[in-house]
Design a protein around this motif. Structure first.
Motif, mmCIF file in Angstrom:
data_model
loop_
_atom_site.group_PDB
_atom_site.id
_atom_site.type_symbol
_atom_site.label_atom_id
_atom_site.label_comp_id
_atom_site.label_asym_id
_atom_site.label_seq_id
_atom_site.Cartn_x
_atom_site.Cartn_y
_atom_site.Cartn_z
ATOM 1 N N LEU A 105 62.896 35.750 46.184
ATOM 2 C CA LEU A 105 61.475 36.059 46.216
ATOM 3 C C LEU A 105 61.198 37.413 46.859
ATOM 4 C CD1 LEU A 105 60.169 32.481 47.016
ATOM 5 C CD2 LEU A 105 59.782 33.779 44.921
ATOM 6 N N VAL A 127 54.742 30.344 45.649
ATOM 7 C CA VAL A 127 56.069 29.748 45.467
ATOM 8 C C VAL A 127 56.821 29.686 46.792
ATOM 9 C CG1 VAL A 127 58.321 30.050 44.376
ATOM 10 C CG2 VAL A 127 56.244 30.420 43.046
ATOM 11 N N LEU A 128 56.817 30.781 47.555
ATOM 12 C CA LEU A 128 57.511 30.796 48.836
ATOM 13 C C LEU A 128 56.893 29.785 49.794
ATOM 14 C CD1 LEU A 128 59.637 32.026 50.689
ATOM 15 C CD2 LEU A 128 58.043 33.882 51.214
ATOM 16 N N ALA A 157 61.677 39.677 43.968
ATOM 17 C CA ALA A 157 60.528 39.600 43.063
ATOM 18 C C ALA A 157 59.346 40.378 43.629
ATOM 19 C CB ALA A 157 60.140 38.136 42.836
ATOM 20 N N HIS A 180 66.710 31.393 48.443
ATOM 21 C CA HIS A 180 65.366 31.350 47.867
ATOM 22 C C HIS A 180 64.534 32.536 48.364
ATOM 23 C CE1 HIS A 180 65.739 26.672 47.600
ATOM 24 N NE2 HIS A 180 66.251 27.275 46.534
ATOM 25 N N GLN A 184 53.928 34.828 43.813
ATOM 26 C CA GLN A 184 55.108 34.917 44.669
ATOM 27 C C GLN A 184 54.867 34.240 46.017
ATOM 28 O OE1 GLN A 184 55.399 36.906 47.595
ATOM 29 N NE2 GLN A 184 57.623 36.880 47.879
#
Length: 440
Positions: A139, A121-122, A142, A135, A118
């Motif tokens: 996240l 990705v961020l 998540a 976005h 996570q």
């Protein structure tokens, strides 16, 4: 690794290794750092020191990213918090059931691996310059799903690492490193955001998560203080809820934690709003306010560690610290300058962490080991589950009545909740918390 396939033991197998059945001897229980004599906990502690700094760096960076992408909108920040904590409402009770059934150590390794992904990705979205507000929202959700499973598992794993006799000390030491990171992390994040932006801070947090994964992997499972295995069966969640419902003292404590955490402990939103909209500072000003709060929580955590090594958790400490939290928060709202406001955050942090540590230790040491995961799942639900309501509400209050309003209203609610809970706790007929634990 399949989470559902990582059962701790098969039916009929020994619950623990013979060497791990008993709690450590009394002579090892004394001292502020008594739990660090346990090798498995020492590994866990070391990994948490590194990882928690990264977590706080990401938390500050994420809040500021949302604040920036939304044009300094407090409601947007409240939505991010709500999305991050909504999964707690949906998953924490089931996470408690899962924690009672499976190998907690393996489950934590799986969850931490997801947290690493996570953060990566961020970070990549932000560094590449394509990140949008939605976005971050996705996240946040998540991360919230992972956290909803991780927190009750980690909380109930503490007793497995150190044994019941040192739970209070270990809980306080966990809190001390968490709050030491609150001093270091926000200070780093505040200046790093100005210097290099938020994206690389997410990448750095991903790297720090490796420390926790390594620590968990290096533990010796045969040295854990495991209780009897809970075999998969129907109605285990309802069984846990009935257990708590039959304990009027636990019900009152859970209600107190819910109201204070939902309406009183809203600092993650409130501080950003106060820094930006009340005192007109940038990210470094927000980071410094977070650090001042963390100085208080770190000091309070060390005091709790010393107290936890000498005596059982106390209802009197719980209620006094909760009332002090509300009173100090109420007074902090009216501090006229940035400096005075920041200084007032130190005793507020001390009272906050004393309350949270005492509540956690009271719950863990007064429940059956076979129920600990499920009870801690419910505890996490009441502790964090109000944030989907409290987050947007705090943002709305700050936008409608000014940035100081979450402090004076939250403080008033906290003080009222303490009075009501105190009456119930001391009048309850069934009072295991009063009878089994010291009153102060």
């Amino acid at each position: 690794m399949s989470i559902t396939g990582s059962a701790a033991q098969t039916p009929g197998s020994p619950a623990v290794a013979p060497s791990a059945v008993a709690d450590p001897p009394d002579r090892a229980r004394h001292g502020m750092f008594a739990s660090l004599r346990v090798p498995n906990y020492r590994l866990f502690f070391s990994g948490q020191v590194i990882s928690n700094i990264g977590t706080w760096v990401q938390r500050i960076a994420q809040d500021w990213l949302v604040f920036s992408l939304s044009g300094n909108n407090p409601v947007a920040l409240g939505i991010a918090v709500a999305l991050q904590f909504t999964p707690t409402l949906l998953l924490s009770l089931w996470a408690g059931v899962l924690a009672d059934r499976v190998d907690k150590r393996k489950l934590l390794i799986t969850i931490q691996s997801g947290t690493l992904i996570q953060a990566v990705v961020l970070g990549v979205l932000d560094v590449s310059g394509v990140v949008l507000l939605w976005h971050v929202y996705v996240l946040c959700f998540a991360f919230g799903c992972l956290s909803a499973i991780e927190v009750p598992t980690r909380q109930s794993f503490v007793a497995e690492m150190v044994g019941k006799g040192q739970v209070a000390n270990a809980v306080a030491l966990n809190s001390s490193i968490f709050n030491m990171a609150r001093i270091i992390g926000p200070a780093i994040a505040g200046f790093a955001i100005v210097a290099i932006g938020t994206g690389w801070l997410f990448i750095a947090n991903a790297g720090s998560t490796l420390a926790v994964i390594a620590a968990l992997a290096l533990m010796k499972p045969d040295r854990l203080f495991r209780g009897p295995a809970v075999v998969r069966g129907k109605g285990q969640l309802r069984e846990g809820l009935r257990y708590v419902r039959g304990r009027s003292d636990l019900m009152a404590l859970m209600a107190l934690v819910f109201f204070i955490s939902t309406f009183g402990i809203t600092f993650f939103i409130s501080l950003a709003v106060v820094a930006g909209n009340v005192f007109g500072t940038e990210a470094d000003g927000y980071g410094l306010l977070s650090t001042m709060l963390a100085v208080g929580t770190f000091t309070g955590a060390l005091a709790s560690a010393r107290r936890g090594s000498r005596r059982a958790p106390s209802l009197r400490v719980l209620l006094l610290s909760a009332f002090a939290l509300g009173a100090i928060e109420f007074c902090t709202a009216f501090m006229p300058t940035y400096l005075a406001f920041g200084i007032a955050l130190v005793p507020l942090g001390f009272a906050t962490i004393t309350f949270l540590n005492t509540a956690n230790a009271l719950v863990q040491t007064s429940v059956s080991p076979q129920m600990r995961g499920r009870v801690m799942g419910l505890y996490v639900l009441v502790l964090m589950g109000g944030n989907p309501v409290g987050g947007p509400l705090t943002g709305w209050l700050a936008e409608t009545f000014g940035g100081r309003s979450p402090f004076y209203l939250g403080g008033a609610v906290a003080m009222l909740a303490v009075v009501v809970a105190g009456v119930v706790l001391y009048r309850a007929r069934q009072t295991p918390l009063r009878d089994a634990l010291r009153l102060g």
